[in-house]
Every structure is written in C-alpha cells, then in structure tokens.
Scaffold this motif. Sequence first.
Motif, mmCIF file in Angstrom:
data_model
loop_
_atom_site.group_PDB
_atom_site.id
_atom_site.type_symbol
_atom_site.label_atom_id
_atom_site.label_comp_id
_atom_site.label_asym_id
_atom_site.label_seq_id
_atom_site.Cartn_x
_atom_site.Cartn_y
_atom_site.Cartn_z
ATOM 1 N N UNK A 1 -18.711 72.051 16.623
ATOM 2 C CA UNK A 1 -18.582 71.831 17.875
ATOM 3 C C UNK A 1 -17.804 71.277 18.659
ATOM 4 N N UNK A 2 -16.627 70.378 17.657
ATOM 5 C CA UNK A 2 -15.314 70.594 17.970
ATOM 6 C C UNK A 2 -14.022 71.366 18.165
ATOM 7 N N UNK A 3 -14.104 72.192 17.187
ATOM 8 C CA UNK A 3 -13.051 73.364 17.174
ATOM 9 C C UNK A 3 -13.913 74.298 18.341
ATOM 10 N N UNK A 4 -14.893 74.499 18.043
ATOM 11 C CA UNK A 4 -15.302 75.601 19.435
ATOM 12 C C UNK A 4 -15.538 75.225 21.359
ATOM 13 N N UNK A 5 -16.468 74.235 20.860
ATOM 14 C CA UNK A 5 -16.298 73.766 22.449
ATOM 15 C C UNK A 5 -16.014 72.488 22.886
ATOM 16 N N UNK A 6 -15.495 71.887 22.258
ATOM 17 C CA UNK A 6 -14.081 70.635 22.412
ATOM 18 C C UNK A 6 -14.836 69.138 22.495
ATOM 19 N N UNK A 7 -16.164 68.943 21.679
ATOM 20 C CA UNK A 7 -17.111 67.925 21.632
ATOM 21 C C UNK A 7 -16.841 66.807 21.146
ATOM 22 N N UNK A 8 -17.083 65.607 21.363
ATOM 23 C CA UNK A 8 -17.049 64.546 20.390
ATOM 24 C C UNK A 8 -18.498 64.320 20.133
ATOM 25 N N UNK A 9 -18.544 63.983 18.802
ATOM 26 C CA UNK A 9 -20.166 63.544 18.611
ATOM 27 C C UNK A 9 -19.881 61.883 19.406
ATOM 28 N N UNK A 10 -20.724 61.763 19.968
ATOM 29 C CA UNK A 10 -21.376 60.533 20.727
ATOM 30 C C UNK A 10 -22.255 59.218 19.868
ATOM 31 N N UNK A 11 -23.534 60.058 19.726
ATOM 32 C CA UNK A 11 -25.183 60.101 19.046
ATOM 33 C C UNK A 11 -25.117 60.958 17.580
ATOM 34 N N UNK A 12 -25.903 60.475 16.876
ATOM 35 C CA UNK A 12 -26.062 61.115 15.833
ATOM 36 C C UNK A 12 -27.725 60.071 15.760
#
Length: 254
Positions: free
Chosen positions: A66-77
Amino acid sequence: MPNRASIEAKNLIRHKDYLFQRRLAVKLPLDSFRFDFRGNHETGGTWRQGALADDILDLQAVVDYLKITYGYVVELLVGHSRGSIVAFRWLSTTEEGRKVPAFVNASGRYRMGKILESPAGTVWKEHFEKHGSYTWNITVARKPVVAKITPEDVQEFVSWDTSIVWDKFPQSTDVLTLHGLSDKTVPPYDAMIYASALNDRSPGTHTLHLMEDADHNFTGRQDDVVDAILQWWEVRTRNEIKTGIWVGGIKGKL
C-alpha cells in the motif's frame, strides 16, 4: 498529503468479508483494504494453526504494498481474533506499526493456552491421541477447505507471547477493545487483561466495550459492531477520546 487507509485483518481460515469487515469498510471515512492471510481464500500458501509469525509477514507485505504502490499511510488497523493477536505483535515490534494511530481489537485472545480448554482443544486432543493429527473440514466462501492441525502447530500457537503488550505496545496508539460476553471461543476476561495492560499509556487511550449476548463472531450483531467502531472513531476524531469502559451508547461515555 499521503492517502490514509485502514487495514482489516481477519479470523483464521475464513475470508476477508466473513464478518463485519465489508460493512465497516463501506462506512469508514477512510480508504479500506481487507486481506486474507496465507492459506485463506484468495491468498495462496498453506495455513497452519501455529504460524502466527507468517501472518506477521503477510501483514507487513500488505503495508509495504500500500505504501509503495499507492502512497498510503495506515491510519487504523482492525483485527478480529487471530487477526488481533497478529496486529498486537506487529504494532508492538515494527517501525511502521508503532506509528499507527488507532487499533480495533475485536475478540482478541491474550491467554493463548486457554484454547486447549475450549471445545476445539478437546476435539484436537482426542484426535491427536488416536490419529496423531486433526483434519479440519470447513467451508470458506462456499468452498470446501481441508486443513491439518498437528500437536506441534498447537504448541507453537499456545507458546505465542502476548505479554509484549505490557511493555512494547506504542504509547500513542488509541485502542478500542470489543468483546462479546457470550464468547465461548475466547474468554471475555482476556479483554479485561488487555484493558489492564493498555490503560496507563499516554497519550494513547484504551476503550473497553463488552457486548452483552454477543458471541466470538458477533453473530447477528454485525451492525452493532460497525456502529461501535464508527462512533468510537467519531469521538476520537473530535479529540474527545478518554481511557475507560463504554457500556451502552458511546456519547458521553468516553
């Protein structure tokens, strides 16, 4: 500004839409990614009862993707049962995990050895004595699945150290623990242990919500679970979250 996402880790030998996950994803004000651990439904590989370390690797692979492909930061698990056990370890031991601001622990087990006292544990013991292993026949997403459980797998599972949450869990992560008081798979007292371990952190908070008449999978209570998470998230977003016990409606209780 990076994209914000939630990640849902699920129960064992099920699939990513099995319980409340899909309903929650539709209503969360975040992009959501649900995934199957290896050997479950759409993810290849072999499932093993004791392979929690492999689940950690799977979760990390999802975060990296998610980080590498879409630039996401995990906000909630969000984790349920086995997913919660895995999430607790990942949050406590990885650089990225310790930065996650919020976590929902649904039906998470703390006393791993208690599984031997459960109905499943009794069945396993009988089969181990007679056959050396247990063959589990289960239907997942309307497809038959056969899994083999061995004494070694069970021993690996019960040896998993959950006490790490007392000293290693991140100080800033807000946690909502949901547990059904009619849970016959994981004793509700395990939720109390997690509350005790996480209550004294700062600035991170811990909210305990025990659901009357709810079982391990919150059968018939899926919407209640989603509503609870959404209400907790709303209060947290307003920076009004406080450590404590939530009974009934959430407003004015946190």
